[in-house]
Motif scaffolding. Structure first.
Motif, PDB file in Angstrom:
ATOM      1  N   LYS A 286      30.958 -43.573  -6.181  1.00 33.59           N
ATOM      2  CA  LYS A 286      31.200 -44.779  -6.971  1.00 33.59           C
ATOM      3  C   LYS A 286      29.910 -45.351  -7.541  1.00 33.59           C
ATOM      4  CE  LYS A 286      35.669 -45.947  -6.345  1.00 33.59           C
ATOM      5  NZ  LYS A 286      36.232 -44.658  -6.108  1.00 33.59           N
ATOM      6  N   LEU A 287      28.814 -45.067  -6.884  1.00 28.28           N
ATOM      7  CA  LEU A 287      27.550 -45.650  -7.341  1.00 28.28           C
ATOM      8  C   LEU A 287      26.770 -44.690  -8.226  1.00 28.28           C
ATOM      9  CD1 LEU A 287      26.591 -47.324  -3.988  1.00 28.28           C
ATOM     10  CD2 LEU A 287      27.069 -48.510  -6.110  1.00 28.28           C
ATOM     11  N   TYR A 288      27.063 -43.387  -8.099  1.00 30.30           N
ATOM     12  CA  TYR A 288      26.329 -42.419  -8.904  1.00 30.30           C
ATOM     13  C   TYR A 288      27.293 -41.600  -9.740  1.00 30.30           C
ATOM     14  CZ  TYR A 288      22.371 -43.530  -5.908  1.00 30.30           C
ATOM     15  OH  TYR A 288      21.368 -44.180  -5.252  1.00 30.30           O
TER      16      TYR A 288
ATOM     17  N   LEU B 130      23.203 -38.504   0.223  1.00 35.86           N
ATOM     18  CA  LEU B 130      22.726 -39.664  -0.546  1.00 35.86           C
ATOM     19  C   LEU B 130      21.373 -39.370  -1.173  1.00 35.86           C
ATOM     20  CD1 LEU B 130      22.742 -42.667  -1.401  1.00 35.86           C
ATOM     21  CD2 LEU B 130      21.710 -43.205   0.794  1.00 35.86           C
ATOM     22  N   HIS B 131      20.491 -38.759  -0.389  1.00 36.31           N
ATOM     23  CA  HIS B 131      19.142 -38.507  -0.897  1.00 36.31           C
ATOM     24  C   HIS B 131      19.152 -37.494  -2.019  1.00 36.31           C
ATOM     25  CE1 HIS B 131      17.136 -41.012   1.956  1.00 36.31           C
ATOM     26  NE2 HIS B 131      17.758 -40.445   2.963  1.00 36.31           N
TER      27      HIS B 131
ATOM     28  N   LEU C  73      30.931 -41.763   3.249  1.00 34.72           N
ATOM     29  CA  LEU C  73      29.694 -41.851   2.467  1.00 34.72           C
ATOM     30  C   LEU C  73      29.909 -41.280   1.068  1.00 34.72           C
ATOM     31  CD1 LEU C  73      26.589 -42.326   2.264  1.00 34.72           C
ATOM     32  CD2 LEU C  73      26.318 -39.975   3.003  1.00 34.72           C
TER      33      LEU C  73
ATOM     34  N   GLU D  16      32.567 -41.111  -0.690  1.00 37.48           N
ATOM     35  CA  GLU D  16      33.370 -42.050  -1.479  1.00 37.48           C
ATOM     36  C   GLU D  16      32.449 -43.086  -2.112  1.00 37.48           C
ATOM     37  OE1 GLU D  16      36.627 -41.909  -1.867  1.00 37.48           O
ATOM     38  OE2 GLU D  16      36.914 -43.820  -2.892  1.00 37.48           O
ATOM     39  N   ASP D  17      31.596 -43.684  -1.298  1.00 31.72           N
ATOM     40  CA  ASP D  17      30.681 -44.703  -1.803  1.00 31.72           C
ATOM     41  C   ASP D  17      29.686 -44.117  -2.793  1.00 31.72           C
ATOM     42  OD1 ASP D  17      30.612 -46.217   1.448  1.00 31.72           O
ATOM     43  OD2 ASP D  17      31.687 -46.869  -0.344  1.00 31.72           O
TER      44      ASP D  17
ATOM     45  N   ARG E 190      23.322 -33.910  10.239  1.00 29.76           N
ATOM     46  CA  ARG E 190      22.959 -35.032   9.356  1.00 29.76           C
ATOM     47  C   ARG E 190      23.633 -34.896   8.004  1.00 29.76           C
ATOM     48  NH1 ARG E 190      16.827 -36.992   9.744  1.00 29.76           N
ATOM     49  NH2 ARG E 190      17.509 -38.068   7.871  1.00 29.76           N
TER      50      ARG E 190
END
Lengths: 772, 411
Positions: free
Chosen positions: A560-562, A521-522, A554, A556-557, A516
């Motif tokens: 960009k958001l954090y 992200l978490h 993941l 990469e994204d 996993r």
């Protein structure tokens, strides 16, 4: 070789050839009555202070022994020698009828000598010592002479593969000092049988004796002047020979059996050389006779050093495929012998071993040996090594087997070569051999399946469990996993940077990822709102190449958001918990390390700050663990304890006390000593981690590495603690490998536990005594 | 307020997707536009755009369609995060709204909220909650999966894991933590019902962050009562909405089926709504059977356009909303009240809140066709109550009023 007859009595006569080395005779050294005749062909230093000397010497019609002496007549160490026939000399001196070999070709180590060198000539009756002077000789000549020496030496000085039944060899030099050799010594021999086997080997049987002195006789074999290798030389007593030659007083064994390796089939005659200390003899043998394997076996049996099984085994071992193909015709079928066997699986375990499993019915005890062979090489006898267990299915299927009969077996075997066609050979005591082909499975990166196979018959509660781990399970598993857990070399390591890692981080967080990857992200969404994590290095170690693509996508994204910077490190393969952590640490630049599982989530911002501050204010601290809870706030970890398992032979297991209990029922403390803590969230100085060389990789698939690390720290004098005033969530069993849970995993845990116990039993006992 | 710039984000455009939330969002936007406040309406759609672009416009340059979709429904993650951190980012930086008002994040992704925080740290982020998606993994309905459709009263990771055995309690724990971490960035939450407010506060949203504002409705006039024929009682009932199990169609039909013959002859039910064909076998069969049985008493009319509502309402006496799930603030209720029609509804959630049993309508025991049947019998035998209810109706707030509250109190 050109030479000139030289007599000491005669005045020196110089040779026209200026390359010759000449002797300088001092009148005081000459014994007027001696009749030594000699010539030095070549004499010069090769390599470091090694003197090569070649020539011939004879005294009247007697053999002469040469030696080199230094100052104060200290003898030089003879490194190697070759005795040469020098027919040219003999014919010139009209001594051809004698069995003399006056040529000498010797190498001495002169390192410890100083001062001028002397040549000593000694015959049975006389001895002289002469100074030796060197004159320049071209390097080329010297080198080529040296080469020749080496070649000839290896002929002459064959180290024979001699059985234990033989005499010890003795130092030739000593004998020549001790015993006064008689005149006219003679080597007597008789060849009983000589022939070739499969055009590959020559078998020579006979007897030989040094008739006069009964010195030991050594052998050499040549074919067209090229030396051949003697792969077996067995000697045995021949009282009949000894009696008839009146040689009863020595321990010498006169019967011999030689097995000589032929490079290629030949119609030439073989030259068999006998050499005792002072005499030699060469015999020419016609080897056109062809022997079949039965004869060869028979000859071996005659030596009384083998029984039939041993003989056959030895022949397979040494003659390999050629013998094997011969006797293959004689193999019988399994149903023709009383032993019954079924190999249920055979796996390749890495470079040099296989693991086999199955059942065997040997209740009549007719089996002498079981070996694994590839048709050319053969393993040791596995029969005494097999690990046995009761197989009720087999016992039921065969009515004649009692309920207690242990028909199941498993075994690890070192086979000497990697081959596709392996077979089991059964050697019955009666001499019959059965060959059962094995189909050996390769692991093909499926180490899990191979491990399950190895563990399935293991009985951890039996008395022989530890022995089985030691002899079979450990080599098998380490062979299977060897490549996988090897430290990656630096060019296979890839680093992906997201955001900019601070230049001088206070601490490096290392998180291995397997299966996993959504945990990234978490974790990052929680770290984002924690301002105290600004000067921290965050490293994710990808331990699962199958998720590389989606993970990087993941990341990469997420990047960009954090705003949390982090790195992803990968070496392209799965290393396991230990290897992955070690890899992450190798790339970390912080002074402190926080080892973190991917399924651990902080509960409150500032947690790492507080952990670091407690760590820094605690003396002599090694590892610091922390309170971990499940999502329902019950305890997951608050320090580990050792519990000894009676059921499984006394293995030490790690226990998490208070697991699952509501936190308010657990004693409250800020920080307390705990010998071992979990590595799911562990803070440690990087320097200390390196001092204990990181995590141990011998624990297969994880377990006990954290305990092992903690004990290593204690061994070095540090103390470990658990912090009770901080709490993080550990969502255990979320990130474990997606593998069937079955009792093979439990057995693996026990095996790892055994490894751990073997290493740490004493220390654990000490600690428990101390804590009481 | 002259420098106020408002971006409204909706998970659909009402022209293309007729849901209550879409309409509510669009209504607000239209009102702001009318007041000449600089506003953009960003609506998600699953239609492909020209040249594969992320955005296109509809109607005019201020109504932007957002061509994207969600990848992970469990965590509300976008399937094309680049749309968010590149394209949406650019939109934000170009328009520079001072208020970003989300009416949904489903189909779009929670990352949108994170992105607003990243790009415009000073902008106000508002989220109107139309359902319980953050709380409940079963389509945000707070109904346990399974044919029984048991109601759920409180979310807890271990309970949620029981509803979804393929996931663990820890998964739900992580989900909650993640959603809350995104919600931390939101300045204010708006809910169209008190019931929903209570649910979210229970779940952990700080009370002071959430406020109740009804969805504003365009002004409308009461419709005159239906013309009755001689001897006819007020026995025409209408259902508006999707024909699916959550809406309680089967309960409704069973109730009518349970009516005594005499009553059956005096009543009629009109079902306005589509999607019977899309339901699963068992439910579909059951409904079809009942419809057959009730031929003559019940008529299926199929779907309708929103603007047809008044006309359809004019032809009915009662509106029935027999939903078996909590509902929030069903548009049907507002429409009915707007036009002067009383309601009969289930006694839970948003329905129980909006319909004042005995005053403006009747509540019956949820999922209980017998109770509903008896209520129907009652109103047929006693038609005077109808007028009483209509007189008590409180007209829902207008869009203007709704916009006012938003502008004054929320933004």
């Amino acid at each position: 070789m050109w030479f000139k007859k030289k007599s000491i009595k005669a005045s020196e006569s110089k040779n026209n050839d200026s390359e010759r080395v000449e002797e300088d005779h001092k009148p005081s050294d000459i014994e007027p009555d001696s009749s030594f005749r000699y010539w030095i062909d070549i004499c010069g230093f090769v390599k470091n202070k090694q003197l090569l000397i070649r020539g011939w010497a004879i005294e009247s019609e007697n053999e002469v022994v040469i030696s080199l002496l230094g100052e104060d007549k200290i003898p030089a160490y003879l490194k190697g020698k070759v005795q040469e026939d020098r027919d040219d000399v003999l014919s010139h001196l009209n001594l051809k009828s004698r069995n003399l070999a006056p040529g000498f070709f010797q190498l001495y180590d002169c390192e410890l000598l100083s001062g001028p060198l002397y040549l000593n000539l000694k015959s049975s009756e006389h001895e002289i010592t002469l100074p030796l002077e060197l004159i320049e000789i071209s390097d080329e000549k010297l080198t080529s002479t040296y080469d020749e020496f080496l070649r000839l030496e290896s002929d002459f000085d064959i180290k024979l593969d001699v059985d234990e039944v033989e005499l010890e060899t003795y130092d030739e030099e000593l004998i020549s000092d001790i015993v006064e050799p008689k005149k006219d010594t003679e080597i007597v021999h008789y060849i009983e049988r000589v022939g070739t086997f499969n055009n590959k080997f020559v078998v020579i049987k006979g007897w030989v004796a040094d008739a006069i002195n009964d010195f030991e006789v050594m052998f050499s074999v040549k074919l067209e002047n090229t030396p051949l290798r003697i792969i077996k030389c067995i000697k045995r007593e021949r009282f009949d020979v000894a009696k008839s030659l009146e040689l009863i007083n020595t321990q010498e064994k006169h019967g011999f059996l030689l097995i000589v390796e032929l490079a290629a089939p030949t119609k030439q005659q073989l030259e068999l050389g006998f050499e005792s200390t002072i005499s030699t003899k060469t015999v020419k043998l016609d080897i056109s006779q062809v022997l079949d394997h039965k004869e060869v076996e028979g000859k071996l049996l005659d030596t009384n050093s083998f029984n039939l099984i041993e003989a056959r085994k030895w022949l397979i071992e040494n003659l390999g495929a050629s013998y094997f193909t011969e006797i293959k015709k004689e193999f019988v079928n399994l149903n023709e012998i009383s032993t019954n066997i079924m190999v249920e699986s055979a796996i390749n375990c890495g470079e040099s071993g296989i693991f086999i499993r199955g059942w065997i019915d040997n209740h009549l005890d007719t089996l002498s040996a079981i070996c694994v062979s590839d048709g050319a090489k053969i393993s040791e006898n596995l029969l005494p090594l097999l690990c046995r267990k009761i197989r009720t299915d087999v016992n039921e299927a065969f009515g004649h087997l009692s309920n207690n009969y242990k028909s199941g077996f498993y075994c690890y075997s070192l086979i000497k070569s990697e081959s596709k066609e392996l077979a089991i050979l059964l050697f019955e005591k009666s001499g019959e051999i059965v060959r059962i082909p094995l189909s050996v499975i390769n692991i093909n990166d499926n180490e899990i399946m191979a491990t399950q196979n190895v563990l399935v018959d293991v009985e951890p509660t039996q008395n022989n469990a530890f022995e089985s781990y030691q002899k079979h399970i450990m080599p098998a598993l380490h062979g299977i996993w060897g490549d996988r857990v090897k430290k990656p070399n630096t060019d296979s390591i890839k680093i992906y940077d997201y955001g900019t890692t601070p230049e001088a981080p206070r601490c490096s967080i290392i998180v291995p990822l397997y299966g996993r990857y959504d945990f990234v992200l978490h974790q990052i969404s929680q770290f984002e709102k924690d301002a105290t994590l600004e000067d921290i290095e965050l490293i994710y170690v990808l331990d699962d190449p199958t998720i590389e693509q989606p993970l990087l996508s993941l990341c990469e994204d997420v990047s960009k958001l954090y705003s949390v910077p982090f790195k992803v490190i990968s070496c392209g393969r799965n290393l396991g918990f230990s290897g992955a952590n070690n890899l992450g640490v190798s790339q970390a630049i912080g002074d402190k390390l926080l080892l973190l599982n991917s399924d651990v989530i902080p509960s409150e911002s500032g947690w790492l700050d507080r952990m670091l501050s407690v760590y820094d204010s605690t003396d002599n601290i090694g590892a610091m663990g922390v309170k971990l809870v499940y999502e329902d706030e019950t305890i997951q970890h608050i320090g580990m304890q050792f519990r000894q398992s009676r059921e499984f032979g006394g293995i030490w297991l790690n226990e998490h006390q208070y697991k699952g209990m509501p936190a308010n029922l657990v004693p409250k403390f800020e920080i307390t000593k705990s010998d071992t803590v979990t590595a799911a969230c562990l803070l440690i100085d990087k320097q200390k981690f390196e001092e204990v060389e990181g995590f141990e990789t011998r624990y297969i698939l994880g377990d006990f590495e954290d305990s092992d690390l903690c004990l290593k720290l204690i061994e070095l004098g540090y103390e470990n603690y658990v912090l009770g005033s901080e709490k993080l969530y550990h969502l255990e069993r979320q990130s474990q490998s997606l593998v069937d849970k079955g009792d093979w995993k439990f057995k693996l845990t026990l095996f790892n536990g055994w490894q751990h116990t073997v290493r740490w039993n004493n220390m654990i006992n000490e600690l428990r005594e101390k804590n009481v | 307020m002259s420098n106020t710039k408002i971006l409204i984000v909706s998970h659909g455009h009402p022209d293309l997707s007729k849901g209550g939330a879409e309409v509510a969002a669009y209504n607000l936007y239209s009102e702001y536009k009318k007041r000449e406040i600089d506003s953009l309406f960003l609506a998600r759609t699953d239609i492909q755009a020209h040249g594969g672009s992320t955005f296109s416009t509809r109607n005019d340059e201020n109504e932007i369609l957002y061509h994207t979709s969600m990848g992970d429904f469990f965590l509300f993650q976008s399937a094309y995060k680049k749309h968010i951190w590149q394209d949406f980012k650019l939109l934000l930086e170009s328009f520079k709204p001072t208020v970003v008002h989300f009416h949904h994040y489903i189909h779009i992704g929670l990352e949108m909220i994170q992105q607003v925080k990243n790009s415009l740290p000073d902008a106000k982020i508002i989220v109107t909650l139309h359902e319980y998606l953050a709380i409940c993994g079963n389509n945000g309905q707070m109904v346990k999966p399974g044919s029984q459709m048991k109601l759920c009263y409180k979310a807890a990771p271990s309970d949620c894991a029981t509803c979804f055995p393929e996931r663990s309690a820890a998964d739900f724990f992580l989900r909650e933590k993640y959603i809350k971490s995104v919600f931390d960035n939101v300045d204010k939450f708006v809910s169209p019902s008190d019931f929903l407010v209570d649910r979210y506060v229970d779940w952990g949203l700080p009370k002071e962050k959430i406020t109740m504002i009804e969805n504003g409705q365009p002004k409308a006039d009461f419709l005159p009562p239906r013309q009755l024929a001689k001897g006819e009682c007020r026995g025409r009932f209408a259902f508006f909405g999707q024909v699916n199990p959550f809406k309680g169609i089967d309960v409704l039909l069973q109730a009518f089926s349970a009516l005594p013959e005499k009553v059956k002859q005096q009543v009629h039910l009109d079902i306005h709504g589509a999607n019977l064909e899309h339901q699963t076998g068992e439910f579909k069969e059951k409904v079809k059977e009942l419809l057959e049985e009730l031929e003559g008493t019940v008529t299926m009319h199929g779907s309708y356009e929103p603007h047809e509502m008044p006309g359809l309402l004019a032809q009915t006496d009662w509106v029935i909303i027999p939903s078996v799930w909590w509902e929030n603030s069903p548009m049907v209720i507002q429409e009915a009240y707007k036009h002067g029609r009383p309601l009969i509804g289930s006694d839970i959630g948003g329905m129980a809140e909006k319909i004042k049993g005995g005053e403006t309508g009747i509540l019956f025991r949820t999922k209980n066709p017998v109770d509903l049947a008896s209520k129907i019998k009652e109103v047929v035998s006693n038609s005077t109550c109808w007028k009483k209810y209509v007189d008590n109706i409180q007209v829902p707030i207008t869009i203007e009023e709704c916009a006012d509250i938003h502008l004054k109190e929320v933004y």
